[in-house]
Design a protein around this motif. Structure first.
Motif, mmCIF file in Angstrom:
data_model
loop_
_atom_site.group_PDB
_atom_site.id
_atom_site.type_symbol
_atom_site.label_atom_id
_atom_site.label_comp_id
_atom_site.label_asym_id
_atom_site.label_seq_id
_atom_site.Cartn_x
_atom_site.Cartn_y
_atom_site.Cartn_z
ATOM 1 N N ILE A 45 0.834 -1.205 0.000
ATOM 2 C CA ILE A 45 0.000 0.000 0.000
ATOM 3 C C ILE A 45 0.868 1.253 0.000
ATOM 4 O O ILE A 45 0.560 2.248 -0.676
ATOM 5 C CB ILE A 45 -0.944 -0.009 1.218
ATOM 6 C CG1 ILE A 45 -1.956 -1.149 1.094
ATOM 7 C CG2 ILE A 45 -1.668 1.328 1.360
ATOM 8 C CD1 ILE A 45 -2.821 -1.341 2.320
ATOM 9 N N SER A 46 1.976 1.201 0.748
ATOM 10 C CA SER A 46 2.867 2.367 0.776
ATOM 11 C C SER A 46 3.454 2.643 -0.596
ATOM 12 O O SER A 46 3.630 3.806 -0.988
ATOM 13 C CB SER A 46 3.991 2.141 1.785
ATOM 14 O OG SER A 46 4.910 1.156 1.337
ATOM 15 N N PHE A 47 3.727 1.593 -1.375
ATOM 16 C CA PHE A 47 4.263 1.790 -2.720
ATOM 17 C C PHE A 47 3.253 2.493 -3.617
ATOM 18 O O PHE A 47 3.625 3.306 -4.469
ATOM 19 C CB PHE A 47 4.675 0.450 -3.330
ATOM 20 C CG PHE A 47 5.972 -0.071 -2.788
ATOM 21 C CD1 PHE A 47 6.989 0.790 -2.421
ATOM 22 C CD2 PHE A 47 6.179 -1.434 -2.642
ATOM 23 C CE1 PHE A 47 8.189 0.318 -1.916
ATOM 24 C CE2 PHE A 47 7.376 -1.927 -2.139
ATOM 25 C CZ PHE A 47 8.381 -1.044 -1.778
ATOM 26 N N PHE A 48 1.973 2.205 -3.428
ATOM 27 C CA PHE A 48 0.950 2.897 -4.209
ATOM 28 C C PHE A 48 0.943 4.395 -3.885
ATOM 29 O O PHE A 48 0.785 5.235 -4.776
ATOM 30 C CB PHE A 48 -0.426 2.286 -3.947
ATOM 31 C CG PHE A 48 -0.661 0.985 -4.648
ATOM 32 C CD1 PHE A 48 -0.821 0.942 -6.027
ATOM 33 C CD2 PHE A 48 -0.710 -0.201 -3.943
ATOM 34 C CE1 PHE A 48 -1.030 -0.262 -6.689
ATOM 35 C CE2 PHE A 48 -0.917 -1.411 -4.587
ATOM 36 C CZ PHE A 48 -1.077 -1.444 -5.965
ATOM 37 N N PHE A 49 1.117 4.719 -2.620
ATOM 38 C CA PHE A 49 1.197 6.138 -2.249
ATOM 39 C C PHE A 49 2.452 6.785 -2.836
ATOM 40 O O PHE A 49 2.417 7.930 -3.294
ATOM 41 C CB PHE A 49 1.189 6.286 -0.730
ATOM 42 C CG PHE A 49 -0.166 6.108 -0.107
ATOM 43 C CD1 PHE A 49 -1.181 7.030 -0.348
ATOM 44 C CD2 PHE A 49 -0.439 5.027 0.718
ATOM 45 C CE1 PHE A 49 -2.438 6.875 0.227
ATOM 46 C CE2 PHE A 49 -1.686 4.862 1.294
ATOM 47 C CZ PHE A 49 -2.689 5.784 1.047
ATOM 48 N N PHE A 50 3.565 6.052 -2.814
ATOM 49 C CA PHE A 50 4.788 6.580 -3.422
ATOM 50 C C PHE A 50 4.603 6.806 -4.922
ATOM 51 O O PHE A 50 5.060 7.817 -5.471
ATOM 52 C CB PHE A 50 5.961 5.626 -3.176
ATOM 53 C CG PHE A 50 6.569 5.735 -1.812
ATOM 54 C CD1 PHE A 50 7.115 6.934 -1.366
ATOM 55 C CD2 PHE A 50 6.605 4.638 -0.964
ATOM 56 C CE1 PHE A 50 7.674 7.041 -0.104
ATOM 57 C CE2 PHE A 50 7.165 4.731 0.299
ATOM 58 C CZ PHE A 50 7.698 5.934 0.732
ATOM 59 N N LEU A 51 3.943 5.859 -5.580
ATOM 60 C CA LEU A 51 3.684 6.019 -7.012
ATOM 61 C C LEU A 51 2.776 7.210 -7.274
ATOM 62 O O LEU A 51 2.950 7.941 -8.258
ATOM 63 C CB LEU A 51 3.061 4.738 -7.572
ATOM 64 C CG LEU A 51 3.987 3.515 -7.645
ATOM 65 C CD1 LEU A 51 3.204 2.289 -8.104
ATOM 66 C CD2 LEU A 51 5.153 3.775 -8.587
ATOM 67 N N GLY A 52 1.796 7.414 -6.386
ATOM 68 C CA GLY A 52 0.924 8.576 -6.530
ATOM 69 C C GLY A 52 1.688 9.878 -6.409
ATOM 70 O O GLY A 52 1.442 10.836 -7.159
ATOM 71 N N TYR A 53 2.630 9.907 -5.478
ATOM 72 C CA TYR A 53 3.458 11.108 -5.337
ATOM 73 C C TYR A 53 4.324 11.320 -6.575
ATOM 74 O O TYR A 53 4.454 12.453 -7.069
ATOM 75 C CB TYR A 53 4.337 10.984 -4.099
ATOM 76 C CG TYR A 53 5.497 11.954 -4.089
ATOM 77 C CD1 TYR A 53 5.298 13.317 -3.883
ATOM 78 C CD2 TYR A 53 6.801 11.497 -4.317
ATOM 79 C CE1 TYR A 53 6.363 14.208 -3.895
ATOM 80 C CE2 TYR A 53 7.867 12.375 -4.327
ATOM 81 C CZ TYR A 53 7.648 13.728 -4.118
ATOM 82 O OH TYR A 53 8.705 14.603 -4.143
ATOM 83 N N MET A 54 4.909 10.241 -7.088
ATOM 84 C CA MET A 54 5.774 10.363 -8.256
ATOM 85 C C MET A 54 4.999 10.800 -9.487
ATOM 86 O O MET A 54 5.532 11.513 -10.346
ATOM 87 C CB MET A 54 6.481 9.032 -8.516
ATOM 88 C CG MET A 54 7.454 8.638 -7.412
ATOM 89 S SD MET A 54 8.203 7.008 -7.674
ATOM 90 C CE MET A 54 9.136 7.313 -9.174
ATOM 91 N N SER A 55 3.744 10.401 -9.583
ATOM 92 C CA SER A 55 2.943 10.790 -10.746
ATOM 93 C C SER A 55 2.467 12.238 -10.656
ATOM 94 O O SER A 55 2.362 12.925 -11.669
ATOM 95 C CB SER A 55 1.741 9.856 -10.886
ATOM 96 O OG SER A 55 0.889 9.968 -9.750
ATOM 97 N N LYS A 56 2.198 12.703 -9.442
ATOM 98 C CA LYS A 56 1.700 14.071 -9.271
ATOM 99 C C LYS A 56 2.810 15.090 -9.081
ATOM 100 O O LYS A 56 2.596 16.286 -9.286
ATOM 101 C CB LYS A 56 0.745 14.128 -8.075
ATOM 102 C CG LYS A 56 -0.567 13.396 -8.310
ATOM 103 C CD LYS A 56 -1.519 13.615 -7.143
ATOM 104 C CE LYS A 56 -2.852 12.947 -7.406
ATOM 105 N NZ LYS A 56 -3.826 13.174 -6.304
ATOM 106 N N GLY A 57 3.965 14.632 -8.632
ATOM 107 C CA GLY A 57 5.057 15.570 -8.416
ATOM 108 C C GLY A 57 4.915 16.297 -7.090
ATOM 109 O O GLY A 57 4.275 15.803 -6.153
ATOM 110 N N PRO A 58 5.477 17.490 -6.991
ATOM 111 C CA PRO A 58 5.442 18.242 -5.718
ATOM 112 C C PRO A 58 4.035 18.495 -5.193
ATOM 113 O O PRO A 58 3.839 18.604 -3.980
ATOM 114 C CB PRO A 58 6.143 19.556 -6.079
ATOM 115 C CG PRO A 58 7.015 19.216 -7.240
ATOM 116 C CD PRO A 58 6.259 18.177 -8.021
ATOM 117 N N SER A 59 3.056 18.587 -6.087
ATOM 118 C CA SER A 59 1.688 18.843 -5.629
ATOM 119 C C SER A 59 1.112 17.662 -4.854
ATOM 120 O O SER A 59 0.141 17.820 -4.106
ATOM 121 C CB SER A 59 0.782 19.155 -6.826
ATOM 122 O OG SER A 59 0.739 18.052 -7.725
ATOM 123 N N GLY A 60 1.694 16.493 -5.020
ATOM 124 C CA GLY A 60 1.215 15.315 -4.304
ATOM 125 C C GLY A 60 2.084 14.937 -3.131
ATOM 126 O O GLY A 60 2.092 13.775 -2.713
#
Length: 222
Positions: A45-60
């Motif tokens: 689950i943490s990897f999904f959050f990391f991927l979400g951050y990487m896809s959104k960039g600083p805004s995420g």
């Protein structure tokens, strides 16, 4: 489609059968496998959050908070299941601090985030070393100094407001006083043994001490 489905179902049945037989003959148990598997869900689950951050960039960057928390929880649960929770449980306290620290490092670097980071890490460290050394009665003032650590990080990373130094010094002073009392109380129980050992060494050294040359000359004179 039917052919692919039968292969998948057949493979699953074979895997379940192998696990069942292995558990019966004592190679490894299915429960042991499950104990190692469910902590990995937190890490996944943490990897999904990391991927979400990487896809959104600083805004995420806000996604890094649950990512850090879930990853720390997953690793802690995994280590606890493999070894023991005896020394790893303080990481549960530190898990929110990991998420907030990631937000600080990769977000807008708001100094206020470092206050809970310092507090939680200090509390977790106090619990860890108290559990490791079995010195709860000595190291408990670490809970008092924890807010001072958080405020000190705010002072360092912020505008260095001198007003923050007042509670920092007060809390640190109180913690040092209680730590000193606890230390003297802990080692005080061994004082009689230390004093006895010192007296024994003093007595032995007195017996083995060579007479001084002046005393030897006085004896020859008589």
């Amino acid at each position: 489609m039917r052919n692919s489905s039968k292969y998948i179902i057949g493979a699953l049945l074979v895997i379940v059968g192998i696990l069942t037989i292995s558990g019966n003959i004592g190679i490894f148990s299915l429960s042991w496998l499950m104990n190692l598997t469910w902590p990995m869900m937190f890490i996944a689950i943490s990897f999904f959050f990391f991927l979400g951050y990487m896809s959104k960039g600083p805004s995420g960057a806000g996604l890094l908070v649950p990512a850090g928390i879930m990853f720390t929880l997953g690793v802690t649960f995994l280590l606890g299941e493999v070894f023991s929770y005896h020394l790893v449980w303080p990481a549960f306290i530190a898990s929110p601090a990991v998420g907030l620290l990631l937000l600080y490092l990769f977000g807008d670097r708001s100094p206020g985030l470092l206050v809970p980071v310092g507090i939680l890490f200090t509390i977790a460290g106090t619990c860890f070393f108290s559990e490791l050394l079995n010195l709860w009665g000595v190291l408990w003032p670490g809970f008092i100094i924890a807010p001072a650590v958080g405020l000190f990080l705010l002072y360092i990373a912020g505008n260095r407001e001198s007003g923050l130094l007042i509670p920092i010094f007060i809390l640190t002073g109180i913690a040092v006083v209680f730590f000193s009392i606890g230390t003297f109380g802990y080692f005080g129980r061994y004082f009689k043994y230390i004093a006895g050992g010192v007296l024994i060494l003093a007595g032995v050294s007195t017996i083995l001490k060579k007479p001084s040359s002046n005393r030897y000359d006085d004896q020859n004179h008589y």
